[in-house]
Scaffold this motif. Structure first.
Motif, short mmCIF file in Angstrom:
data_model
loop_
_atom_site.label_atom_id
_atom_site.label_comp_id
_atom_site.label_asym_id
_atom_site.label_seq_id
_atom_site.Cartn_x
_atom_site.Cartn_y
_atom_site.Cartn_z
N GLU A 152 -17.69 -7.99 -81.55
CA GLU A 152 -18.65 -8.92 -82.16
C GLU A 152 -18.97 -8.51 -83.60
O GLU A 152 -18.97 -9.35 -84.51
N TYR A 153 -19.24 -7.22 -83.82
CA TYR A 153 -19.62 -6.77 -85.16
C TYR A 153 -18.43 -6.70 -86.11
O TYR A 153 -18.56 -7.01 -87.31
N THR A 154 -17.26 -6.32 -85.63
CA THR A 154 -16.10 -6.29 -86.52
C THR A 154 -15.70 -7.70 -86.95
O THR A 154 -15.25 -7.89 -88.09
N LEU A 155 -15.89 -8.68 -86.08
CA LEU A 155 -15.59 -10.07 -86.46
C LEU A 155 -16.59 -10.58 -87.49
O LEU A 155 -16.23 -11.35 -88.39
N LYS A 156 -17.87 -10.18 -87.36
CA LYS A 156 -18.85 -10.56 -88.38
C LYS A 156 -18.46 -9.99 -89.74
O LYS A 156 -18.56 -10.68 -90.76
N ALA A 157 -18.03 -8.74 -89.75
CA ALA A 157 -17.59 -8.12 -91.01
C ALA A 157 -16.39 -8.86 -91.57
O ALA A 157 -16.29 -9.10 -92.78
N LEU A 158 -15.47 -9.24 -90.68
CA LEU A 158 -14.27 -9.96 -91.11
C LEU A 158 -14.63 -11.27 -91.80
O LEU A 158 -14.08 -11.62 -92.85
N ASP A 159 -15.56 -12.02 -91.20
CA ASP A 159 -15.98 -13.29 -91.79
C ASP A 159 -16.60 -13.10 -93.18
O ASP A 159 -16.36 -13.89 -94.09
N LEU A 160 -17.40 -12.04 -93.33
CA LEU A 160 -18.05 -11.80 -94.62
C LEU A 160 -17.03 -11.38 -95.68
O LEU A 160 -17.12 -11.80 -96.84
N VAL A 164 -16.47 -13.37 -99.23
CA VAL A 164 -16.56 -12.82 -100.60
C VAL A 164 -15.22 -12.82 -101.31
O VAL A 164 -15.15 -12.54 -102.51
N GLY A 165 -14.13 -13.12 -100.57
CA GLY A 165 -12.82 -13.23 -101.21
C GLY A 165 -12.16 -11.90 -101.52
O GLY A 165 -11.28 -11.84 -102.37
N ASP A 166 -12.57 -10.84 -100.82
CA ASP A 166 -11.96 -9.52 -101.03
C ASP A 166 -10.77 -9.39 -100.07
O ASP A 166 -10.91 -8.99 -98.92
N SER A 167 -9.56 -9.71 -100.56
CA SER A 167 -8.38 -9.74 -99.69
C SER A 167 -8.03 -8.37 -99.14
O SER A 167 -7.64 -8.24 -97.97
N ALA A 168 -8.17 -7.33 -99.96
CA ALA A 168 -7.82 -5.98 -99.49
C ALA A 168 -8.74 -5.54 -98.36
O ALA A 168 -8.28 -5.03 -97.32
N SER A 169 -10.05 -5.76 -98.54
CA SER A 169 -11.00 -5.39 -97.48
C SER A 169 -10.81 -6.27 -96.24
O SER A 169 -10.96 -5.81 -95.10
N LYS A 193 -3.31 -10.08 -85.12
CA LYS A 193 -4.18 -9.66 -86.22
C LYS A 193 -3.45 -8.69 -87.15
O LYS A 193 -3.55 -8.77 -88.38
N LEU A 194 -2.70 -7.76 -86.57
CA LEU A 194 -1.98 -6.79 -87.39
C LEU A 194 -0.87 -7.46 -88.22
O LEU A 194 -0.64 -7.06 -89.37
N MET A 195 -0.21 -8.46 -87.65
CA MET A 195 0.83 -9.18 -88.41
C MET A 195 0.22 -9.92 -89.59
O MET A 195 0.77 -9.94 -90.70
N GLU A 196 -0.97 -10.52 -89.37
CA GLU A 196 -1.66 -11.20 -90.48
C GLU A 196 -2.08 -10.20 -91.55
O GLU A 196 -1.92 -10.45 -92.76
N ALA A 197 -2.61 -9.05 -91.11
CA ALA A 197 -3.02 -8.01 -92.06
C ALA A 197 -1.81 -7.49 -92.85
O ALA A 197 -1.90 -7.23 -94.05
N LEU A 198 -0.68 -7.34 -92.16
CA LEU A 198 0.53 -6.83 -92.83
C LEU A 198 1.02 -7.81 -93.89
O LEU A 198 1.41 -7.39 -95.00
N LYS A 199 0.95 -9.10 -93.59
CA LYS A 199 1.40 -10.10 -94.56
C LYS A 199 0.54 -10.04 -95.83
O LYS A 199 1.06 -10.05 -96.96
N ILE A 200 -0.79 -9.96 -95.66
CA ILE A 200 -1.69 -9.90 -96.82
C ILE A 200 -1.47 -8.61 -97.61
O ILE A 200 -1.38 -8.62 -98.83
#
Length: 800
Positions: A152-160, A164-169, A193-200
């Motif tokens: 729940e909390y990691t998803l909240k962080a992900l949305d924020l 804010v548009g910080d692609s690296a974070s 999720k990891l495949m999406e992170a790897l692409k970015i």
């Protein structure tokens, strides 16, 4: 990994601080800004936390908090809104570091501290800092095994971070979310999720995050025992470190590959990787990692029975652990060395190591370390037949047992019972044996449920990957057929413009090609229908998984009774023989009657276990489609309890009130019990899920509200199961007081593949299958009544 110049600068300053009488007074003259001091202190605190030096982390973070509080009280700072927000951010960071530092001492206090930091940061409107605190809270929940809250909390962080548009974070947080999904057993979602992170990260050329993503993928594959894929992912990270000529990074990958090979049972390959990592680390100043390499090598040698060489490596590792200065690491080094000495055996040296562990455990507050060492010391005394000394250490271990893993608690009671038995104190031996049996049974249930859940998640992942692969292949075939068709149409059109005289021939060719394409499409359609059949079967297997978790709980109770009455009967037999030998025939007859009663109880509970197993086999077998007279009240009651225990197996924190109101005048009705059982199980499972979702929402409101008592009384999860006979019809209703069903989706809930659950938590076939079973298979009705935010009620109407 090489230390960054900034971190070196921090440690130089830290040395200056500790040489002065007070921390703040020790800053160099060049640093005059209080905000710079706070930043520096927080950086030092985080660095100490990263290196597991929690006391130093707390020290620096507390100093940072003191300065930030004084700034916030200053009238000058209150007049400058921008500077005030800056001070609030620094205070929130300080509180977050304090929460990290105290999490091992007091988890709830650590979480409360971070919630305070969260409230402060929200006042500033700084979304990035808010996301960082959510990430820290999620990591704490994950570390303590509370993976649903961590998600729940990691998803909240992900949305924020996305906001804010910080692609690296954002990419880095995707990796954190994937790790949480992996811990929950959602392996498919973790890889997505990891495949999406790897692409970015590849688009950003973020090498550091790319490495972490590959390593995280390796661990996902390792969790499902796909060792080749795990090693391939680790190999990709190794290629990057090799290109960067990062020797410590290469050693880290060798270490991970050694761990994967050890888990796969390839000890020789694992030993080679750890030895290569050690060669690199011996040329570095990373004492902790050097200790870790020696420890891994020692464990492998010990597993192979080569204790002499294992001791040599553990002794070397102890030297580097002491150089690291971290007491927790030093404690672990003494522990593994002592346990290896026991296997030599060299009990005197082992005793010295364990006594050192006891001392370090008390200094660091490590209850588990003290418990393990006390058990090992007691084992030495037991082997020497010094049972009173053994009992003394075991009683000391028992004091710390309540805060330790159950596997160690079981061993404590086992050895206490043994000690009392050897001392002739049979009453205490018996009482502690009962405690041992209770812990052993609880541990066995927990381990079995964990195995069932792990196996179910693994099979679900493999089925999902296989279906996805097959679906992709079929979609490609359809697209290729469309391309061929369009190409053919274009060619025919162009040919028709040029060769009008052969229009008849071209038309004939088109007819043949269309016929061929139609045949291909018919084959594809057949395959898609087969895929849908497989999905329906997968939904049935999912309901079997729900049932299995409940069965594991239900069947344990009669087994416990059988075991207990068997043990008591065995003891009564001994007493009866003694009384017969003494000529006390009357007492012997009374004992015989007690044994008979125990045998009757064993027979009763054995039949109960047999009935549970037969019920599960009936649910799991393929339906014959034949209706038979069935007690609908008994069927509904059985699936209510099994569904509840299945939900409890998924989430140990879940609780709900279950109410039943059965119409006893119904009697037996003609139904297909396997099919109606699946419908009832699906509706009750959905009801518990809705209650759990609303309960989590209520808990979040409670955490953010000052009136916790009001929220405590506001919501109590309740599921009500009723049966009622009306004329020649029978109604079975399942009602929950969850969040209800939104009006906008109410018309879609019985459609195949429609679901409101998060990805990976539902196939969307449960209600669709239930609707078909009730309406088409039994000529009945399945209706729904709901009010959003209050309740949802599903009603099955069947012919009596």
């Amino acid at each position: 990994m090489k230390m960054k110049p900034f971190i070196i600068f921090i440690f130089v300053l830290a040395g200056i601080f500790f040489r002065q009488e007070g921390l703040i007074a020790g800053f160099p003259d060049t640093i005059t800004s209080d905000t710079c001091k706070i930043n520096l202190l927080n950086d030092l605190a985080y660095e100490q936390f990263y290196n597991s030096n929690l006391d130093s982390c707390l020290y620096f973070a507390t100093r940072a908090l003191t300065i930030s509080d004084s700034l916030l009280k200053s009238e000058q700072e209150k007049s400058n809104k921008q500077y005030l927000n800056r001070c609030r951010i620094l205070k929130a960071r300080s509180l977050t570091n304090i929460g990290r530092a105290i999490v091992n001492r007091n988890l709830e206090m650590a979480l409360d501290t971070m919630q305070v930091a969260l409230r402060i940061i929200r006042e500033t409107g700084n979304k990035y800092e808010e996301a960082s605190i959510y990430t820290a809270i999620g990591n704490i929940y994950d570390f303590n095994g509370r993976h649903q809250l961590a998600r729940e909390y990691t998803l909240k962080a992900l949305d924020l971070f996305r906001e804010v548009g910080d692609s690296a974070s954002y990419a880095m947080q995707l990796t954190n979310v994937a790790i949480t999904e992996r811990n929950l057993g959602n392996y498919g979602d973790a890889l997505a999720k990891l495949m999406e992170a790897l692409k970015i990260s590849e688009e950003l050329k973020d090498t550091a995050n790319i490495i972490e993503i590959h390593l995280a993928m390796g661990f996902v594959y390792a969790f499902i025992e796909q060792w080749e894929n795990a090693l391939n992912s680790q190999g990709k990270a190794l290629e990057i470190f090799t290109q960067l000529d990062d020797s410590l990074g290469i050693a880290r990958i060798y270490n991970d590959m050694g761990v994967s090979n050890t888990s796969a049972g390839k000890l020789d390959d694992a030993l080679k990787f750890h030895q290569e990592a050690l060669k690199i680390r011996l040329n570095s100043t990373d004492n902790y990692s050097t200790f870790a390499s020696y420890a891994y090598i020692g464990n492998i040698l010990a597993n192979k029975g080569n204790y002499a060489e294992a001791v040599y490596n553990f002794e070397k590792g102890l030297h580097y652990a002491q150089l690291s200065g971290y007491k927790i690491i030093i404690l672990d080094a003494h522990m593994i060395l002592g346990e290896c000495y026991l296997n030599l055996p060299d009990t005197n040296k082992a005793m010295d190591q364990f006594l050192t562990v006891i001392e370090l455990s008390r200094e660091t507050g490590d209850d588990t370390g003290e418990l393990r060492a006390a058990i090992n010391i007691a084992s030495i005394y037991l082997n020497r037949n010094e049972h009173r000394q053994a009992l003394k250490w075991l009683q000391q271990a028992e004091k710390a047992a309540s805060r330790a893993p159950m596997i160690y608690i079981k061993e404590v009671y086992d050895k206490i019972a043994e000690s009392y038995f050897k001392l002739g104190d049979y009453e205490n031996a018996y009482l502690n044996r009962l405690k041992f049996d209770e812990v052993k049974d609880s541990l066995a249930i927990s381990e079995n449920l964990e195995k069932i859940t792990r196996l179910t998640n693994k099979l679900e992942f493999e089925n999902k990957m296989a279906l996805q692969k097959e679906s992709n292949e079929k979609m490609m075939a359809i697209k290729q057929a469309q391309i061929n068709r369009e190409r053919l149409t274009r060619n025919i059109f162009m040919s028709g413009m040029v060769l009008a005289l052969v229009l008849g021939i071209i038309t004939f060719v088109r007819f043949l090609e269309k016929k061929k394409l139609n045949n291909k499409l018919n084959v594809t359609l057949t395959n898609l229908r087969n895929t849908q059949t497989q999905l329906v079967h997968a939904e049935k297997m999912a309901s079997l998984g729900e049932l299995t978790a409940g069965i594991a709980h239900e069947i344990q109770n009669p087994l416990n009774f059988i075991n207990n009455f068997s043990e008591v009967s065995n003891e009564l037999m001994d007493e009866m023989n003694e009384e017969l030998a003494a000529g006390n025939q009357q007492l012997a007859m009374e004992i015989a009657n007690d044994i008979k009663q125990n045998l009757e109880k064993i027979n009763h509970h054995g039949k109960r276990a047999d009935a549970i197993v037969k019920g599960m086999l009936q649910h799991s077998r393929t339906s014959t489609g034949t209706k038979e007279p069935t007690d609908i009240n008994a069927l509904a009651d059985e699936y209510l309890r099994l569904a509840y225990h299945g939900s409890r197996a998924k989430d140990k924190n879940f609780n709900a009130i279950m109410k039943t109101d059965f119409d006893e005048t119904i009697g037996n009705i003609n139904i297909i019990p396997q099919d109606i059982g699946r419908v009832i199980l699906n509706l009750i499972t959905n009801a518990f899920y809705a209650c759990a979702e609303r309960s989590r929402s209520a808990d979040n409101e409670k955490n953010n509200s000052t009136n916790s008592i009001l929220h405590e009384q506001k919501y109590r999860p309740t599921v009500t199961l009723k049966t009622k006979k009306i004329n020649n019809k029978v109604e079975i209703s399942v009602r929950d007081n969850g969040n209800g069903i939104p009006q906008k989706v109410l018309d879609k809930i019985f459609q195949p593949f429609f679901t409101t659950k998060p990805t990976g938590q539902g196939t969307g076939l449960g209600l669709s299958m239930s609707y078909d079973i009730v309406t088409k298979g039994h000529g009945g009705e399945l209706k729904v009544n709901t009010r959003e935010g209050e309740y949802a009620e599903f009603i099955i109407i069947l012919n009596a």
